[in-house]
Write an enzyme that holds these catalytic residues in place. Structure first.
Site, PDB file in Angstrom:
ATOM      1  CD1 TRP A  50      -0.999   2.044   2.886  1.00 29.11           C
ATOM      2  CD2 TRP A  50      -2.918   1.862   0.838  1.00 29.11           C
ATOM      3  NE1 TRP A  50      -1.496   3.544   1.638  1.00 29.11           N
ATOM      4  CE2 TRP A  50      -2.976   2.560   1.333  1.00 29.11           C
ATOM      5  CE3 TRP A  50      -3.602   1.189   0.066  1.00 29.11           C
ATOM      6  CZ2 TRP A  50      -4.157   3.725   0.992  1.00 29.11           C
ATOM      7  CZ3 TRP A  50      -5.304   2.578  -0.442  1.00 29.11           C
ATOM      8  CH2 TRP A  50      -4.801   4.072   0.167  1.00 29.11           C
ATOM      9  CG  ASP A  53      -0.975  12.028   1.811  1.00 26.32           C
ATOM     10  OD1 ASP A  53      -2.162  10.975   1.420  1.00 26.32           O
ATOM     11  OD2 ASP A  53      -0.831  12.359   2.344  1.00 26.32           O
ATOM     12  CD  GLU A 234      -6.807  13.836   4.804  1.00 26.65           C
ATOM     13  OE1 GLU A 234      -6.516  13.390   5.827  1.00 26.65           O
ATOM     14  OE2 GLU A 234      -7.002  14.102   3.439  1.00 26.65           O
TER      15      GLU A 234
HETATM   16  C1  FRU Z   1      -4.009  12.535   3.258  1.00 28.74           C
HETATM   17  C2  FRU Z   1      -3.269  12.092   4.335  1.00 28.74           C
HETATM   18  C3  FRU Z   1      -3.117  12.301   5.157  1.00 28.74           C
HETATM   19  C4  FRU Z   1      -2.377  11.666   6.242  1.00 28.74           C
HETATM   20  C5  FRU Z   1      -2.084  10.134   5.466  1.00 28.74           C
HETATM   21  C6  FRU Z   1      -2.297   9.638   6.673  1.00 28.74           C
HETATM   22  O1  FRU Z   1      -4.483  11.035   2.413  1.00 28.74           O
HETATM   23  O2  FRU Z   1      -4.878  11.660   5.349  1.00 28.74           O
HETATM   24  O3  FRU Z   1      -3.962  13.493   5.973  1.00 28.74           O
HETATM   25  O4  FRU Z   1      -0.799  12.174   6.979  1.00 28.74           O
HETATM   26  O5  FRU Z   1      -3.195  10.222   4.617  1.00 28.74           O
HETATM   27  O6  FRU Z   1      -1.218   8.319   5.844  1.00 28.74           O
END
Ligand code: FRU
Length: 520
Positions: A50, A53, A234
Site C-alpha cells: 500500500w 501521499d 490535509e
Molecule cells: C492524506 C492523509 C494525511 C495523513 C496521511 C495518513 O491522504 O490522510 O492527512 O497524514 O494521509 O496516511
C-alpha cells in the site's frame, strides 16, 4: 450529423493480451513484477503493498527524493512508514529501503523534507548539508485510549543523502494543542523573514508556524476556508510563483471529503504571504480546483529546486479516498501522478490560473512523434488514419481541435474488450466531460464509475494532451490550464482512438508517440 475521424493505433505486441482475463491483479496474462495487469508503466508505484501521499520531496545532490506513505505489510492502509525512492530525471525511479519507521511517538504520517543548507538546525557535520524531514507522528495508542491529542510534529535528519535517518531526541518539536486533526507539516525557507515556515493542516483550516532552526516553532496565523464543508483539510502547501513579473503565493489545500466530484481533491488560493499571514487576492473567487479528475490528491511541491532551475515541481497521489483501498490491484495499491511543473498564467477573464504540465524529461522515454497533418478537417471528409507503435507501455496523444458554436468533439479511447472512455469537448457549455462509466473494471466501488466535467475557455483552438498508461488517463487542456487525472481499469491498454464530432468541429492536428516503460 456525426463526423468521424477514425484514428487506429496499432500497438505491436499487445495483440495476444487482448483476451479477457478472469484473474485480476498479480496473475493473468501479463505477469512478472512491474508488468502485472494494470501496473503503471510510466508512473511511480512501490514494488509491493500500500502507498498513499507523496512525502518529503526534496532535491539534493542531483537526486529527486520521493518518500511516500507506505504500509509494507499490507495492500491496504495501516501503520504508516515513509517508503523511499530517488530519481535523476523525475521519470525513472529507483526503489530504496524504507526511510522512516514508526517509533514510540507513533506511526509516520505525511510531511516534508528540506535541505538545511545553512545548517540552521545544527544537525550538519563536517560541512555536510543535513536533509531534515518534518512529519507527523500519529499515536494509535493515545487514539485508542480515546484521547484527541494524538498527532504531533517531529523531525529527523540525514547526513548521507537521505539513505539513513536519525530522529531528533527532543521530538516532538510541535506538540498537540488538543485538536484531533493536526498534521501534514510542509516546510519551506522564507527568505524575507529568514525563517522556516511550516504550513500545517489543522482540522478545517491551515495554520502557519515559523522557526529559526526547525526545532522551535511559533504560531503565526491561521487561514480558514471560505466555504463550509464536512471534510478535513490535509496536506497543505504554500509556495511562491511569478505572475506577470510579480511574486504571488499559492496555497494548496487538500480536502477529504469535499471535492467537486466527490471524495478527496485539492483546491488552491492565490494571494500574498508576508511570513505571518496568507491573504487571498480575491476572497470571493470561485473555488479553484487544481485538478478536475477524481484521482489527484495530497499533492505537494519539491523543496530545494536550484534557483537556476527555477521550476516548481509537483507530484500527487493518483487515487481518491472513496475507493483507494479497493481498487482492483493486489500486488501494489496506488500510483503517483506524472510529475508536473507549475506556473501561474493568465486564464479566463484575465484572472491568474495555475497550470500544470508534465515535466519535460518525459522526453527521456518518448518515441518519435507520429504526426498526421493531412487530416480530414472538414465535416464531410471523414477518414481513417493509422499510427503504429512498437512498444506496449503507454502513449501520449496530442490533438488540436477547432470547435465552433453548437459543436462538440468526442475522443473515444477503447480496446478490443469493449472498454471505452469518452472525452467530450462542448463549446456551448464551455466544458470538457470525462466519462469512465464503461472503462472496464468499475464495480469495486459505486463512486468509481461516472462522468466528470471541468470548465474550459474556448478561446481559439483547443489543445488536448493525453497521457494514457495501463490504469490511468491524465488530460491537459491548453497546455495544462485544465488538468484532469482519472484512474481506469480496462481489460487491456486503451490503444484504440476514435474521434468524432457534431456540428462544425475540426481536428487540426493529431500526433501520438509511445512512452516506454520506466521499469525496463
Ligand atoms: C492524506 C492523509 C494525511 C495523513 C496521511 C495518513 O491522504 O490522510 O492527512 O497524514 O494521509 O496516511
Amino acid at each position: 450529423m456525426r463526423t468521424v475521424f477514425l484514428i487506429l493505433f496499432v500497438l505491436f505486441g499487445l495483440g495476444a493480451c487482448n483476451v479477457p482475463q478472469k484473474d485480476k491483479g498479480t496473475s493473468g496474462m501479463k505477469s512478472g513484477l512491474m508488468s502485472e495487469q494494470w501496473r503503471p508503466q510510466i508512473h511511480f508505484t512501490p514494488k509491493a503493498q500500500w502507498m498513499n501521499d507523496p512525502n518529503g520531496m526534496v532535491y539534493h545532490d542531483g537526486e529527486y527524493h520521493l518518500f511516500y506513505q507506505y504500509h509494507p505489510n499490507s495492500n491496504v492502509w495501516g501503520p504508516m512508514h515513509w517508503g523511499h525512492a530517488i530519481s535523476e530525471d523525475l521519470i525513472h525511479w529507483e526503489h530504496l529501503p524504507i526511510g522512516l519507521y514508526p517509533d514510540s511517538l507513533g506511526t509516520i504520517f505525511s510531511g516534508s523534507a528540506v535541505a538545511d543548507v545553512d545548517n540552521t538546525s545544527g544537525f550538519g557535520k563536517n560541512g555536510k548539508t543535513p536533509l531534515v524531514a518534518v512529519y507527523t507522528n500519529h499515536s494509535h495508542e493515545k487514539e485508542s485510549e480515546g484521547r484527541i491529542d494524538y498527532q504531533t510534529q517531529s523531525i529527523a535528519y540525514s547526513l548521507d543523502n537521505g539513505r539513513t535517518w536519525t530522529k531528533y531526541e527532543k521530538n516532538p518539536v510541535l506538540d498537540n494543542p488538543g485538536i484531533r486533526d493536526f498534521r501534514d507539516p510542509k516546510v519551506r525557507w522564507h527568505e524575507p523573514t529568514q525563517k522556516w515556515i511550516m504550513t500545517l493542516a489543522v482540522k478545517d483550516r491551515v495554520s502557519f508556524y515559523s522557526s529559526p532552526d526547525l526545532k522551535e516553532w511559533t504560531f503565526e496565523s491561521s487561514f480558514a476556508q471560505d466555504e463550509e464543508h464536512n471534510g478535513v483539510v490535509e496536506c497543505p502547501d504554500l509556495f511562491p510563483l511569478n505572475y506577470n513579473g510579480q511574486e504571488k503565493w499559492v496555497l494548496f489545500i487538500s480536502l477529504n471529503p469535499g471535492f467537486l466530484h466527490g471524495g478527496s481533491g485539492t483546491k488552491y488560493y492565490i494571494g500574498e504571504f508576508d511570513g505571518k499571514e496568507f491573504i487571498p487576492d480575491d476572497p470571493n473567487a470561485p473555488t479553484h480546483w487544481f485538478d478536475y479528475g477524481k484521482d489527484n490528491y495530497a499533492g505537494v511541491t519539491w523543496s530545494n529546486i536550484p534557483e537556476e532551475d527555477g521550476r516548481t515541481l509537483f507530484i500527487g497521489w493518483m487515487s481518491n479516498w472513496q475507493y483507494a483501498t479497493v481498487v482492483p490491484t493486489e500486488q501494489w495499491r496506488s500510483a503517483m501522478t506524472l510529475p508536473r511543473s507549475l506556473e501561474l498564467v493568465e486564464g479566463a477573464g484575465g484572472k491568474p490560473v495555475l497550470k500544470g504540465e508534465v515535466v519535460n524529461t518525459i522526453e527521456n522515454i518518448a518515441g518519435d512523434w507520429q504526426e498526421k497533418s493531412d487530416l480530414p478537417v472538414a465535416a464531410a471528409e471523414a477518414g481513417t488514419l493509422e499510427f503504429s507503435f512498437e512498444e506496449d507501455a503507454a502513449y501520449q496523444l496530442s490533438l488540436e481541435f477547432d470547435i465552433q458554436m453548437d459543436a462538440t468533439a468526442t475522443i473515444d479511447l477503447y480496446n478490443e474488450a469493449g472498454d471505452s472512455i469518452f472525452i467530450t469537448l462542448d463549446k456551448n457549455r464551455e466544458l470538457v466531460v470525462f466519462d469512465r462509466i464503461d472503462s472496464g473494471e468499475t464495480t469495486f466501488n459505486e463512486n468509481f464509475p461516472g462522468k466528470y466535467d471541468a470548465p474550459v475557455a474556448f478561446e481559439g483552438p483547443v489543445k488536448v494532451d493525453l497521457y494514457v498508461d495501463q490504469s490511468s488517463v491524465e488530460m491537459f487542456i491548453n497546455g495544462g490550464k485544465v488538468q484532469m487525472t482519472n484512474l481506469v481499469f480496462p481489460e487491456t491498454l486503451l490503444t484504440g482512438v476514435e474521434i468524432y464530432g457534431s456540428g462544425d468541429s475540426q481536428l487540426i492536428t493529431a500526433k501520438a508517440r509511445v512512452l516506454n516503460s520506466i521499469w525496463k
